[in-house]
Design an enzyme around this catalytic site. Structure first.
Site, PDB file in Angstrom:
ATOM      1  N   GLU A 169     -19.058  -5.878  10.104  1.00  0.00           N
ATOM      2  CA  GLU A 169     -20.021  -5.071  10.864  1.00  0.00           C
ATOM      3  C   GLU A 169     -21.040  -5.928  11.609  1.00  0.00           C
ATOM      4  O   GLU A 169     -21.400  -5.634  12.755  1.00  0.00           O
ATOM      5  CB  GLU A 169     -20.740  -4.102   9.924  1.00  0.00           C
ATOM      6  CG  GLU A 169     -19.839  -3.082   9.265  1.00  0.00           C
ATOM      7  CD  GLU A 169     -19.243  -3.558   7.950  1.00  0.00           C
ATOM      8  OE1 GLU A 169     -18.588  -2.740   7.268  1.00  0.00           O
ATOM      9  OE2 GLU A 169     -19.437  -4.740   7.604  1.00  0.00           O
ATOM     10  N   LYS A 177       0.851  -1.185   0.000  1.00  0.00           N
ATOM     11  CA  LYS A 177       0.000   0.000   0.000  1.00  0.00           C
ATOM     12  C   LYS A 177       0.891   1.241   0.000  1.00  0.00           C
ATOM     13  O   LYS A 177       1.839   1.348   0.770  1.00  0.00           O
ATOM     14  CB  LYS A 177      -0.906  -0.011   1.239  1.00  0.00           C
ATOM     15  CG  LYS A 177      -2.108   0.898   1.160  1.00  0.00           C
ATOM     16  CD  LYS A 177      -3.103   0.596   2.267  1.00  0.00           C
ATOM     17  CE  LYS A 177      -4.351   1.449   2.125  1.00  0.00           C
ATOM     18  NZ  LYS A 177      -5.380   1.117   3.132  1.00  0.00           N
ATOM     19  N   ARG A 232     -25.408  -2.413   7.402  1.00  0.00           N
ATOM     20  CA  ARG A 232     -25.059  -3.792   7.072  1.00  0.00           C
ATOM     21  C   ARG A 232     -25.351  -4.740   8.230  1.00  0.00           C
ATOM     22  O   ARG A 232     -25.382  -5.954   8.056  1.00  0.00           O
ATOM     23  CB  ARG A 232     -23.587  -3.890   6.699  1.00  0.00           C
ATOM     24  CG  ARG A 232     -23.151  -2.911   5.641  1.00  0.00           C
ATOM     25  CD  ARG A 232     -21.746  -3.175   5.158  1.00  0.00           C
ATOM     26  NE  ARG A 232     -21.719  -4.206   4.125  1.00  0.00           N
ATOM     27  CZ  ARG A 232     -20.630  -4.562   3.471  1.00  0.00           C
ATOM     28  NH1 ARG A 232     -19.474  -3.997   3.748  1.00  0.00           N
ATOM     29  NH2 ARG A 232     -20.678  -5.492   2.550  1.00  0.00           N
TER      30      ARG A 232
END
Length: 642
Positions: A374, A288, A402
């Protein structure tokens, strides 16, 4: 290696020749490394001008080029997971010259968007959806007798969500012709990248190996013991050098891990895998922030950046920064944890975004980051509450959607003590509708026994968090993104009286009932009409006594909220008035029945008439109508009936 964001557009002679993937595929393989370097430099410059997601895009430069080089996009479907990765994809698909409009009103979206480009095959906002969507596309191609390919590119932590595994399981069951690419950009699965794994990936993806493997299946199936020995031997060899056993057991042909920045290796592997039948899984390891030293050193801090601002000559004149609402929450969480050892903090991968950093460092044993999961975060909190702990779930409004089933069945139905600190409530500016928290009031208000609070400033936020924590049952505090008013914040942890609003301005004729941070705009708007302004504070329970009193001494009630009008706080006021048979004119002002596209937060408020000017306009129009109606009524009356 880049060390700073350039202020001038870098020279990109090869990239300037590539407007779409057809032109990319016309390049020679030898030209692609130069294209990658230019694309990386342009991305750094571009995001520096607009702000936006940064590190993930830098990490998929080579992968993006390789995918468009090997696959016939957009006929072949590339489904990107977690839209943070897709800026390079946008640049290579006819949108390079539009990058200055990124995240602006009527500009490019911050995430893949189907109406924006045929290359954006699936809209993305939340994570872990790519495998399900790509599977749906692969199945559809088979049903329609089409030969196009479907590729899901998942990464940036998205493999932690259950939805990804549900899709993997189904894809294997259907034996679908599709490729799943795991962009492992945080070493979450394996650090095993080197000559041996790269060599093994070449072997395992080759037609020769696949031919021998399938032939051996047929030959040895008639000798069960021999086949079982061969199968176990293959698994053992793979297990020693690659972490693919899980995906193999699920029914995928696993290849990798390979270096996601090695363009020749990526192209060679993808080209081979494109011809393979059945569900395929390619594991690539990327870094990243690749190519930008600061982002490589701090991938979390450089996940996203704000746009470069011109430096002022006199920096001493700058005002001190106001704390963000998430900072208010973070400080409160730490303070309450010191005061009550039962408190535990839970977040689905939003430690930095929701500012649990201090809490996580000081109370590591009471801090739980469940990654992008979640649903699990909510039921985990429910389990802890069953054992006498006091969980605080820090979650964005858009992500709580969610876990709605868990919110109702696992917490509310059992009347468990869980506090939800709902961040990013309301509109979120440049991130657009995928990340907007417009619906939490409406989807929570129908849940029995829930406490819903809407603080108008930072100080109320702190006190409402204490109120919810000390409340016996399910409680929620919704607060917006960004900084507040700069008001002084108390140090105590005192709760507020539940279900009580506060009159902030006394007026006549018009009463504005403000839910949340729109209070400041309501107070400004009220000056034009000498209106009463009430900080309602609580959506549930409503201050019904105060509403009844306001209705008796005002001719117009105006509810204002930064949430959807349909089913929102204003609807709660309407329902109460109807139930009590109280007749008064009411205007419900909030987010209309449409998605609010990306723009600055100020522009979004203006579009919804939620700024001071808009609230004034709505009230003026209604008062003008009422006056005209009364004049018409009086004019039509005959003397005998007056």
């Amino acid at each position: 290696m880049l060390h700073e964001i350039p202020k001038k557009r870098p020279a990109t002679p090869l990239l300037d020749q590539v407007e779409n993937p057809d032109q990319l595929r016309a390049l020679s393989a030898a030209q692609l490394p130069q294209l990658a370097d230019e694309l990386r430099a342009f991305l750094v410059y571009s995001v520096g001008q607009t702000g936006g997601h940064f590190g993930a895009g830098l990490g998929v430069i080579e992968l993006t080029i390789a995918l468009h080089y090997i696959y016939n996009t957009p006929e072949d479907r590339l489904v990107w997971d977690v839209g943070h990765q897709t800026y390079p994809h946008k640049i290579l698909t006819n949108r390079k010259n539009l990058m200055p409009t990124l995240r602006k009103k009527n500009g490019l979206a911050a995430f893949p968007k189907r109406i924006e480009s045929p290359y954006d095959t699936f809209g993305v906002g939340h994570s872990s959806t790519s495998i399900s969507a790509a599977l749906g596309m692969a199945v559809s191609a088979k049903l329609k007798n089409e030969t196009r390919q479907s590729v899901a590119i998942i990464g940036d932590g998205a493999m932690t969500a259950g939805l990804a595994y549900e899709a993997l399981n189904h894809a294997a069951d259907l034996k679908a012709n599709m490729l799943v690419i795991l962009n492992d950009n945080d070493m979450s699965i394996s650090r095993n990248v080197g000559g041996l794994s790269n060599y093994l990936a070449k072997v395992l993806s080759s037609k020769t190996y696949q031919y021998i493997r399938e032939g051996s299946k047929k030959a040895l199936h008639s000798i069960p013991a021999a086949w079982e020995l061969a199968r176990r031997t293959e698994e053992h060899v793979k297990g020693m050098v690659i972490p693919g056993t899980l995906f193999e057991e699920m029914g995928f042909n696993y290849i990798g891990p390979i270096d996601g920045h090695n363009l020749p290796m990526l192209i060679q592997t993808l080209d081979k895998m494109k011809a393979l039948e059945g569900p395929q899984f390619l594991h690539v390891v990327t870094q990243k922030g690749k190519g930008f030293s600061l982002a490589e050193a701090d991938p979390i801090g450089y996940h996203a950046i704000t746009k470069l601002e011109p430096q002022t000559k006199d920096n001493t004149s700058k005002q001190p920064k106001k704390p963000k609402y998430c900072n208010v929450f973070g400080q409160w969480l730490y303070d309450m944890a010191v005061d009550d050892e039962r408190l535990v903090g839970i977040t689905p991968a939003m430690c930095g975004g929701s500012d649990l950093i201090k809490f996580s460092e000081c109370f590591p044993e009471r801090y739980f980051d469940v990654a992008i999961a979640e649903q699990h975060s909510v039921t985990l909190a429910a389990g802890m509450a069953c054992e006498g702990m006091k969980p605080v779930v820090a979650i964005y409004s858009t992500f709580l959607q969610r876990a709605y089933d868990q919110l109702i069945h696992d917490v509310a139905l059992q009347n468990l003590d869980v506090l939800f600190a709902i961040d990013r409530a309301g509109m979120v500016g440049e991130d657009g509708p995928t990340h907007g928290g417009c619906y939490d009031i409406a989807y929570m208000r129908c849940i029995p026994n829930i406490l819903i609070m809407t603080p108008s400033d930072e100080n109320e936020t702190r006190h409402m968090l204490s109120t919810g924590f000390l409340y016996s049952g399910l409680a929620s505090v919704r607060y917006p993104r960004g900084a507040g008013t700069g008001i002084s914040i108390d140090n105590d942890l005192n709760p507020l009286p539940i279900g009580k609003g506060v009159v902030r301005r006394q007026g006549s004729q018009v009463a504005i009932l403000a839910f949340g941070t729109v209070l400041s705009s309501a107070l400004i708007a009220a000056e034009m009409f000498d209106a009463t302004v009430v900080d309602m504070r609580f959506v549930k329970p409503l201050d019904e006594a105060l509403i009844r009193k306001l209705a008796t001494c005002h001719t117009l009630l105006v509810t204002v909220e930064e949430g959807c009008v349909m089913g929102g706080a204003g609807s709660a006021v309407n329902e109460f008035l109807q139930r009590e048979n109280i007749s008064v004119t009411v205007i419900n002002q909030g987010i209309p029945d449409r998605y609010i596209e990306a723009a600055s937060h100020a522009i979004q408020l203006s579009e919804c008439n939620l700024d001071a000017k808009g609230i004034q306009a709505v009230i003026s129009e209604r008062l003008s109508y009422q006056t005209q109606k009364q004049l018409t009524f009086t004019k039509n009356k005959t003397p005998s009936t007056l």
